[in-house]
Design an enzyme around this catalytic site. Structure first.
Site: not given
Length: 626
Positions: A152, A222
Site C-alpha cells: 500500500d 488490493r
C-alpha cells in the site's frame, strides 16, 4: 427500429468508459459534496479522498469539463489555510498514507499557481525527508509499524515523491524512489506465483511475519493493486535515461504476467485473496479489479507493457461493469463489492490470515473502489481513442515565441505548462492520438524541421515581452515554406495588434496567401464571455464537430491565392487554410488553444473550445498523413 437499436448499442459500447466515469462522478458529487467527511463529523485528511481525486483529475483532463476540477479544488481547500497548513495532518505520525493527497496539491499548484498548495506539498515532502526507514532504506509504513513495508505504502508515497521531484528538479530522488520498488519486490514477491505478499517485516518481530522471510501470509488483492498503480504513475515522471526507469518497467512486466495469470476466467474480475479462487468465503472484489485494469491499461497506453495485455484489460473492465456496477436511483451509478479495509498488526490485531481478510466489511461506494473505478474507466477511454497519429510528431515553436521566467525556465504556450497560458491539455489531446510532442527552441532549419510532421507557431514576440526577440526573416520564411511544400503541416496562432509582432511575421504567412491585419476585434469586458462567442456553421472542413467557440482580441485576415477562408464573421475573415505543394497551413489571429479556454474553469459549458482543439488536432493528423 432494429437498425436504430444496433446503432445505439454501438455508440453505447464505444462511449461506455467515459460515460461510466462521468456517471460515477455524479454519484461521488452527490455523496461527498466538499470532502469525504462522514455525516455529522469533521472532514479528515485521508488517502481515500486522494484516490477519488485521481479519478476526477483524469476525467477533467479527458473532457475539459471544469466542474471536475472545481470538485478537486473545493475538496482540498476544505483542509488548507493560506499558509498551506493541513487540518488534521501531523507530520510526527510519519504515516505514509498521509502523503497520497499531495498529488492533488501539486495539480492545483501547477494549474492555479496559488502558493498555499506548494506550501502544503512542501510539508508532505518534508515528511518523506524524515520518514523512518528500514535498515535497507525502505520507508516504514507508519511510525507505529516499525521496520515494516507494505505494498500500500508504495502508492501512498512514491507517485507524489516522483511528481514533486520532477517539478522541483530533485533528480537525485529517483534513485531513492527506485530503491523503494526494488526492495518491496525483492522482499515480497513469491517466485512460484509471481504474486506479492501484502507486507514485509524486516525485523521479523510481528506475529504475522514469517520468521525466515519476514513476509505476511497472504496475497491480498488490493495491496497488489496499490503497488501496480504506483508503478505506472511514477514512471511518467522518470527522466528518460534514468537507469531506474528500466528497472521499474521490468518489475511492471513481471507483475502484469501474474495479474493476467490470476484473472478469473469466467467473470474477468479478480479475487479478494488472489490465489484462492473459489475457496470457501473468498469473493470477487471490486477495488482490486479496478486497480488491475487501470495498471494494465495505463501501462499499455504509455508503452511500458506490450499490447498483448489488452484483452486482459478489456475483459477485466467488462467484468467490472457486469459484476459490480448498478444504476443509482438518484442518478449516476453505484459500485458494489469493495472491501472497506485490509491491514496488518494494530489493535485489534490483524494477523494477515485468510480468515482475517474475509472478515472485513464489503460495502457499496467505498471511495477507494470508486476512485479506482474512475481511473480504470478513464484509461480505458484513452485506450479506445484511435491512435491515428502514431508515428507523427507535432512541434511547438519556442524561437519566435520565447518568453522566459525570472528563474530561466521557458513558459507561455509550451506543452508541459498546466496553468492558464500553457498548452498541456492540447498536448494531451495529441498524445491520446499517438502523436509525439516536441519543442523547437532554435531557428528553423531544413534539418530540424525534417524531424517533425507538424509545426505550431504562436504569438511571435515583441520587445515588450522579450528583450531581444527573434523576428521572422525572409531566410526563415523560405526554410518553413520549403518544409510545408514537402508535406509539412503548419498551424499559425497569431495574436492581435499590441500583443504580438505582426508586420515582420507576415513575411512568412504571405508565402501562403495569408496576411494578418494589424487590428483587434472581439473585445471582451471582464467576464462577459458572450462578447467573444463565435458560431461555426455545419460542415466546417477543419471543425466538423464544433459549433460554439470563444476567441477574444483577434487579428483578422486578408487572403489571396492559394488561401481560402474557412470561417468569416461580419465580413471579417477569421480562419483560413492554404494548401501549398504537398503541405497545408491553418491560420487564425489568436493563440486560442491555451488552457485558460480549454479547461472549463472560466468558460460556461456551452463553449466548445476543447472540442475545437480536438478537431484541429484531427485535421492536422489527416493532413500530415497525406
Amino acid at each position: 427500429m432494429k437498425r436504430t437499436g444496433l446503432i445505439f448499442l454501438f455508440l453505447a459500447a464505444t462511449m461506455q468508459s467515459h460515460a461510466q466515469s462521468a456517471q460515477m462522478a455524479t454519484t461521488v458529487m452527490r455523496l461527498w459534496k466538499d470532502s469525504l467527511q462522514e455525516t455529522g463529523k469533521r472532514a479528515h485528511w485521508t488517502y481515500d479522498q486522494g484516490v477519488v481525486l485521481e479519478g476526477f483529475a483524469g476525467l477533467w483532463k479527458n473532457t475539459g469539463d471544469g466542474k471536475y476540477f472545481q470538485f478537486i479544488q473545493q475538496g482540498i481547500d476544505t483542509y488548507l489555510d493560506k499558509e498551506g497548513n493541513i487540518r488534521n495532518y501531523k507530520q510526527d505520525d510519519y504515516n505514509i498514507d498521509n502523503i497520497k493527497n499531495g498529488r492533488a496539491l501539486l495539480l492545483l499548484y501547477k494549474v492555479t499557481n496559488e502558493e498555499k498548495y506548494k506550501l502544503a506539498a512542501d510539508k508532505l515532502r518534508e515528511q518523506l525527508r524524515h520518514q523512518p526507514r528500514t535498515n535497507a532504506g525502505g520507508f516504514w509504513h507508519k511510525k507505529r509499524y516499525p521496520y515494516q513495508m507494505w505494498l500500500d505504502g508504495l502508492y501512498m508515497g512514491e507517485p507524489f515523491y516522483a511528481e514533486y521531484a520532477a517539478l522541483f528538479r530533485e533528480d537525485a530522488a529517483f534513485k531513492d524512489i527506485t530503491r523503494q520498488f526494488v526492495l518491496m519486490e525483492t522482499n515480497s514477491r513469491d517466485a512460484k506465483t509471481g504474486l506479492l505478499y501484502h507486507g514485509y517485516d524486516e525485523s521479523r518481530q510481528q506475529k504475522w511475519a514469517d520468521k525466515t522471510t519476514g513476509r505476511s501470509p497472504n496475497f491480498w488483492g488490493r495491496a497488489m493493486g496499490w503497488y501496480g498503480m504506483a508503478l505506472v504513475d511514477v514512471l511518467e515522471y522518470y527522466p528518460a535515461n534514468h537507469p531506474g526507469r528500466d528497472s521499474l518497467i521490468q518489475i511492471l512486466n513481471r507483475y502484469a504476467a501474474a495479474v493476467k495469470k490470476y484473472q478469473d476466467p469466467v467473470s474477468g474480475a479478480w479475487w479478494q485473496i488472489l490465489d484462492k479462487a473459489g475457496k470457501k468465503g473468498n469473493y470477487l472484489e471490486a477495488s482490486v479489479s479496478n486497480m488491475f485494469v487501470y495498471t494494465l491499461a495505463r501501462g499499455i497506453r504509455l508503452g511500458y507493457l506490450p499490447a498483448s495485455y489488452l484483452p486482459t484489460a478489456k475483459k477485466g473492465f467488462a467484468g467490472i461493469n457486469k459484476q459490480f456496477i448498478r444504476p443509482a436511483a438518484e442518478g449516476g451509478v453505484n459500485l458494489e463489492g469493495t472491501v472497506t479495509v485490509g491491514g496488518l498488526g494494530g489493535d485489534p490485531y490483524r494477523d494477515g490470515s485468510y480468515e482475517y481478510y474475509l472478515s472485513e466489511k464489503v460495502i457499496q461506494n467505498d471511495p477507494k473502489g470508486v476512485g479506482a473505478y474512475m481511473m480504470a474507466a478513464n484509461e480505458m477511454d484513452l485506450l479506445a481513442i484511435p491512435k491515428t497519429g502514431k508515428g507523427l510528431t507535432v512541434t511547438i515553436d519556442n524561437f519566435f515565441n520565447h518568453e522566459v521566467r525570472s528563474n530561466g525556465t521557458t513558459w507561455h504556450y509550451v506543452w508541459d505548462e498546466m496553468d492558464n497560458g500553457g498548452f498541456s491539455l492540447w498536448g494531451e489531446i495529441f498524445h491520446n492520438r499517438g502523436v509525439r510532442t516536441a519543442m523547437l527552441s532554435e531557428a528553423p532549419t531544413a534539418a530540424n524541421l525534417a524531424k517533425t510532421n507538424m509545426l505550431i507557431i504562436v504569438d511571435p514576440d515583441t520587445e515588450k515581452e522579450t528583450a531581444h526577440p527573434n523576428y521572422m526573416t525572409a531566410a526563415y520564411a523560405k526554410v518553413i515554406d520549403d518544409w510545408v511544400k514537402k508535406g509539412g503541416v503548419l498551424v499559425i496562432l497569431q495574436n492581435d495588434k499590441g500583443n504580438s509582432e505582426i508586420e515582420k511575421f507576415n513575411t512568412l504567412t504571405e508565402q501562403f496567401g495569408i496576411h494578418f491585419n494589424e487590428d483587434s476585434r472581439n473585445h471582451v469586458e471582464g467576464k462577459q464571455f458572450e462578447q467573444g462567442a463565435l458560431y461555426l456553421p455545419a460542415g466546417n472542413p477543419v471543425f466538423p464537430n464544433t459549433k460554439k467557440i470563444y476567441i477574444k482580441e483577434i487579428s483578422t485576415l486578408k487572403l489571396s491565392a492559394p488561401a481560402t477562408a474557412i470561417y468569416t464573421d461580419k465580413g471579417d475573415v477569421i480562419m483560413a487554410v492554404s494548401k501549398v505543394g504537398r503541405g497545408a497551413v491553418f491560420a487564425v489571429g489568436d493563440p486560442w488553444f491555451y488552457n485558460e479556454y480549454l479547461d472549463g474553469r472560466r468558460l460556461s459549458p456551452d463553449f466548445e473550445n476543447y472540442q475545437a482543439a480536438s478537431d484541429l488536432a484531427d485535421w492536422m493528423i489527416r493532413e500530415a498523413k497525406k
